[in-house]
Design a protein around this motif. Sequence first.
Motif, PDB file in Angstrom:
ATOM      1  N   ASN A   1       0.819  -1.216   0.000  1.00  0.00           N
ATOM      2  CA  ASN A   1       0.000   0.000   0.000  1.00  0.00           C
ATOM      3  C   ASN A   1       0.846   1.258   0.000  1.00  0.00           C
ATOM      4  O   ASN A   1       1.949   1.288   0.557  1.00  0.00           O
TER       5      ASN A   1
ATOM      6  N   GLU B   1      -2.773   5.315   1.240  1.00  0.00           N
ATOM      7  CA  GLU B   1      -3.689   4.202   1.538  1.00  0.00           C
ATOM      8  C   GLU B   1      -3.550   3.755   2.987  1.00  0.00           C
ATOM      9  O   GLU B   1      -4.551   3.421   3.641  1.00  0.00           O
TER      10      GLU B   1
ATOM     11  N   ASN C   1      -5.347   6.178   5.243  1.00  0.00           N
ATOM     12  CA  ASN C   1      -6.797   6.001   5.199  1.00  0.00           C
ATOM     13  C   ASN C   1      -7.282   4.824   6.050  1.00  0.00           C
ATOM     14  O   ASN C   1      -8.491   4.671   6.248  1.00  0.00           O
ATOM     15  N   GLN C   2      -6.365   4.033   6.582  1.00  0.00           N
ATOM     16  CA  GLN C   2      -6.745   2.911   7.430  1.00  0.00           C
ATOM     17  C   GLN C   2      -6.905   3.326   8.895  1.00  0.00           C
ATOM     18  O   GLN C   2      -7.364   2.538   9.725  1.00  0.00           O
TER      19      GLN C   2
ATOM     20  N   ASN D   1       2.115   9.019  -2.362  1.00  0.00           N
ATOM     21  CA  ASN D   1       1.825   7.892  -3.255  1.00  0.00           C
ATOM     22  C   ASN D   1       2.949   6.864  -3.274  1.00  0.00           C
ATOM     23  O   ASN D   1       2.902   5.890  -4.022  1.00  0.00           O
TER      24      ASN D   1
END
Length: 346
Positions: free
Chosen positions: A176, A180, A183-184, A204
Amino acid sequence: MTKFKLFYHKLTHWEYWPYQVLYFPVYFQYLYYVIRTQSFFFFNASNPTIKNGGFFMESKKEIYDLIPQEYYPKTIIVTPDESLETILQKLTSENINFPLIAKPDIGLRGTAVKKIHTTEELITYHKKAKFNILFQELIPYENEIGLFYVKLPNQSGKITGIVSKEFMIITGNGKNTIRELLNQDIRYVFQIKALEKEYNDKLNTVLKDRETINLVPYGNHCRGTKFVDASHEITPRMVESFNTICNQIDGFHFGRMDIMYNSYEDLAKGKNFQIVEINGAISEPTHMYDPKHTLLFGWKELTRHFHYMYLISKHNHKNGAKYLTFKQGIQEFKNHHKHYDRILEF
């Protein structure tokens, strides 16, 4: 993650509530103390050697100058109109090397605090800033706490709470991206917009398995740090050590010391630590923001510490410390808002 889910999380977790709502009970307490002291700005006397007691418009550099040098990192102050050559000369004379920390001399909840890695980043920061800047050597210790110290009239000082700070450290899995992974964790989702401005496309990046990155290397709740109540770490030895330290800081009676340290064992002995900064009358007992605590606990800690500040201010006033007049206080509030507007433009 939907906007509704973020809104609901903020609504049901009081640590995210606006201070205007959270401090509701304190407003009545404040008005009572105004009547008792006959001053709207009695808190000015809580720390007589710090401007406005440390409630607003206090200079971090002036507070550092009260602290023995061995307890805080090397620091220089720079005005917006100083040349790059002068700044670099100052850094060299104090032996402050990259990476270093840049922050406003008069701060706003961690706004505009940045880790600077190169001369180019320093130039960019300096050009953008419309306020006096502190450039500060990086502290070598990894752990950070907020230690609340109170010295009541005719008593030895005491530590009334400790907050441990869990930084925004992301651990990679080789799959990830940083975005990402952020966002967890809903605590980190609130910070993505601010992180985008600082890191751009780096969010990214895919970190290697077990590779870590500390996205915000300073412990500020508004910047995503989790606050954990560590008041159980207070020991008689630690209280004794900090009484010795704080007795060397002229006029300091009430406030929170943000500290980076090696271990609690060393901290209790008064060694292997440095003071990041001292917050005076505006200080919050931030251990209350531990997610395990209830709103009632938070209100209890706020009102308890506000009472301490009142007792200290009243005592210091009897011994010659002055309260701000109403006219002076209003002017300071105006200066406060003008300055913070400049920081918010950063």
